[in-house]
Design an enzyme around this catalytic site. Structure first.
Site, PDB file in Angstrom:
ATOM      1  N   THR A   1       0.807  -1.218   0.000  1.00  0.00           N
ATOM      2  CA  THR A   1       0.000   0.000   0.000  1.00  0.00           C
ATOM      3  C   THR A   1       0.840   1.268   0.000  1.00  0.00           C
ATOM      4  OG1 THR A   1      -0.175  -0.103   2.412  1.00  0.00           O
ATOM      5  CG2 THR A   1      -1.938  -1.129   1.148  1.00  0.00           C
ATOM      6  N   CYS A   2       2.075   1.188   0.494  1.00  0.00           N
ATOM      7  CA  CYS A   2       2.910   2.395   0.550  1.00  0.00           C
ATOM      8  C   CYS A   2       3.293   2.877  -0.848  1.00  0.00           C
ATOM      9  CB  CYS A   2       4.148   2.154   1.405  1.00  0.00           C
ATOM     10  SG  CYS A   2       5.151   0.760   0.853  1.00  0.00           S
ATOM     11  N   ILE A   3       3.277   1.960  -1.839  1.00  0.00           N
ATOM     12  CA  ILE A   3       3.617   2.367  -3.209  1.00  0.00           C
ATOM     13  C   ILE A   3       2.473   2.037  -4.177  1.00  0.00           C
ATOM     14  CG2 ILE A   3       6.124   2.270  -2.962  1.00  0.00           C
ATOM     15  CD1 ILE A   3       6.086  -0.552  -4.089  1.00  0.00           C
TER      16      ILE A   3
END
Length: 553
Positions: free
Chosen positions: A519-521
């Site tokens: 989810t961070c990228i």
């Protein structure tokens, strides 16, 4: 004295039912173990037909427990006994529940307002298993008889897992049925409007004029119905009411009022810790709570989405460190790192105090008394992370939260709203966000071997087209951590380090492998499935089992 005899009789009944429940559970376990022992590896294909005993032992089967020995067992009688026990529960549950409610009311008469009798709490704890059995068999019994659960959060928490396991649709029906119970004219489709009850507001100052008229209006009448008229206009009716809620909800987050700030991804809002720059901020937060409470009361959707942590505050659910990501993703990563690693010999020299920004000036705030002199260690780091989270997500905005809830609870009782979780509350208040699949496709990147024209990618987008709107929202949540598209569309989706397009990465296929995400990228790691059918099946399993929650990439 007569009532004490009744309470004693009630206690005996519940003990009797508990004994029967335990006995039937034990008998059921015995039957299972005997059958498993009988059906060993040497007997699986040669199970004899059951033989019944001679005259005088009708209903008793001979179940051999080992070669050369047989033991009579009442296999016919036990299921009947179990059924009889369930029949007893069915016949007595409603009557006993009504007496339990009467017992609660009598106990409450001897207590100050808002406090639950210790005697009654002890009673519920003693008969916990039987009461849970009642609720399991008929969850609606909570609303029909177990009012004490709705009025006593510490008791309701014991049964909440049973309630929240019920279908969302059923809980919505219970919510509105009991929210509107006892209201006059609640069954009337078109209730005549009294001219004095009309909310007359100005379009050019809709926030302030609405705040003024709502604060003066009769709360009970607002619960029954809302009539809105814009100054200088003749239009009235549900269309005008919907427009009023829509415009007003957008005004609530207007930066000019400094009440709310945008989250890191720009799609949700969080109370502004510096809202006191507006001298009327707490009155306005109370008004914002009233508007959302009114909207929920009358099933009107609002044009605004809040952070998960703020929905948790409305529900009374504790926040956790993952909620920090909505306002400071980098700080949330740091907290995650502290939890995941041994900090014993790193020399971080953290203490139970943090520096925080107060109107542009940095101030050191203790997380607990004497925190500045307490070092963070491997043993107490979990407490440190939780206290930091509470400071940033709760303590910093506690007056704002309290004012908002004061207004919200005027129309929505805390006992009823706790039937839902933070995701369901968002759905109740704001509905399902619309997702433009063409815009999504246009702003997607491919990596690790995938290209736009690949067969698996074609199948993926065909599946996305086939998904329901709710499933598309789950997919977006699964990959980006957010269920909403920012203003301006998919081109404006944020990652951990700024703008970051939705990305699909290739992963070698193995049987039953599920898609995963970072989810961070904003990356979907999509296996190279051999068919569209397998892709769709695996994707749906991943969405319905793993769309919420976080792991490290």
């Amino acid at each position: 004295q007569p009532l004490e005899l009744l309470w004693h009789s009630l206690d005996e009944w519940l003990v009797l039912i508990a004994t029967e429940l335990m006995k039937n559970k034990r008998d059921s376990a015995n039957i299972t173990s005997i059958l498993l022992k009988q059906k060993g590896p040497d007997h699986q294909d040669a199970a004899p037909a059951p033989s019944f005993a001679a005259e005088g032992t009708e209903g008793r089967q001979e179940l051999p427990t080992d070669p050369g020995e047989s033991k009579p067992y009442d296999a016919a009688g036990k299921p009947e006994a179990c059924a009889d026990c369930q029949d007893v529960i069915s016949m007595t549950a409603n009557r006993l529940s009504a007496v339990i409610q009467a017992f609660y009311m009598c106990c409450s008469c001897q207590m100050p307002q808002g406090m639950t009798s210790p005697r009654f709490i002890e009673f519920v704890c003693k008969h916990d298993d039987v009461l849970k059995c009642f609720v399991n068999r008929n969850p609606k019994i909570i609303f029909d008889h177990f009012h004490f659960l709705l009025e006593c959060p510490e008791l309701m928490s014991r049964f909440m897992h049973i309630i929240k396991a019920q279908p969302f649709k059923d809980r919505c029906e219970w919510f509105y049925e009991h929210l509107h119970a006892g209201q006059p004219d609640s069954d009337m489709v078109h209730r005549p409007v009294n001219e004095n009850d009309i909310l007359l507001v100005h379009r050019d100052s809709i926030f302030r004029s609405s705040c003024e008229v709502v604060s003066k209006a009769n709360c009970a009448k607002l619960k029954q119905g809302i009539a809105v008229r814009f100054h200088g206009e003749e239009g009235m009716g549900q269309g005008v009411v919907r427009e009023w809620f829509d415009i007003l909800s957008s005004e609530i987050v207007n930066p000019d009022y400094a009440l709310f700030t945008q989250s890191a991804d720009g799609t949700t809002f969080q109370p502004n810790s510096n809202s006191s720059v507006n001298p009327d901020h707490l009155n306005y937060f109370r008004f914002a709570g009233q508007i959302l409470g009114l909207a929920l009361n009358h099933r009107q959707l609002v044009n605004i989405y809040f952070t998960r942590s703020f929905y948790k505050h409305i529900l009374g659910i504790p926040v956790n460190y993952q909620d920090v990501a909505s306002i400071d993703p980098e700080y949330a990563k740091n907290l995650q790192w502290i939890l995941d690693n041994d900090i014993s010999d790193l020399g971080l020299e953290l203490t139970f105090s943090v520096e925080t920004d107060v109107f542009g000036a940095m101030e050191e705030v203790p997380l607990k008394p004497g925190g500045a002199s307490i070092l963070v260690t491997q043993e107490n780091k979990a407490e440190y992370v939780q206290l930091v989270t509470e400071l940033r997500m709760t303590r910093a905005i506690q007056p704002q939260i309290n004012a908002f809830l004061q207004g919200f609870h005027m129309f929505i009782p805390p006992s009823l709203i706790q039937l839902f979780d933070e995701y369901e509350l968002e759905l109740l208040l704001s509905g399902m966000p619309e997702i433009d699949v063409n815009d999504w496709l246009k702003n997607t990147e491919y990596t690790s071997g995938y290209e736009r024209g690949d067969q698996v990618i074609q199948w993926f987008w065909d599946v996305v087209e086939e998904l329901t709107q709710e499933e598309r929202v789950l997919l977006l949540q699964f990959v980006t951590g957010s269920s909403r598209v920012p203003h301006g569309g998919f081109a404006h989706i944020m990652g951990g380090s700024g703008l970051q397009n939705f990305t699909i990465a290739a992963v070698p296929y193995t049987a039953n492998l599920l898609p995963t995400s970072s989810t961070c990228i904003n990356m979907l790691k999509l296996p190279e499935y051999p068919s569209k059918e397998i892709l769709k099946d695996r994707l749906l399993v991943a969405l319905h089992c793993g769309s919420y929650g976080y792991t490290m990439a």
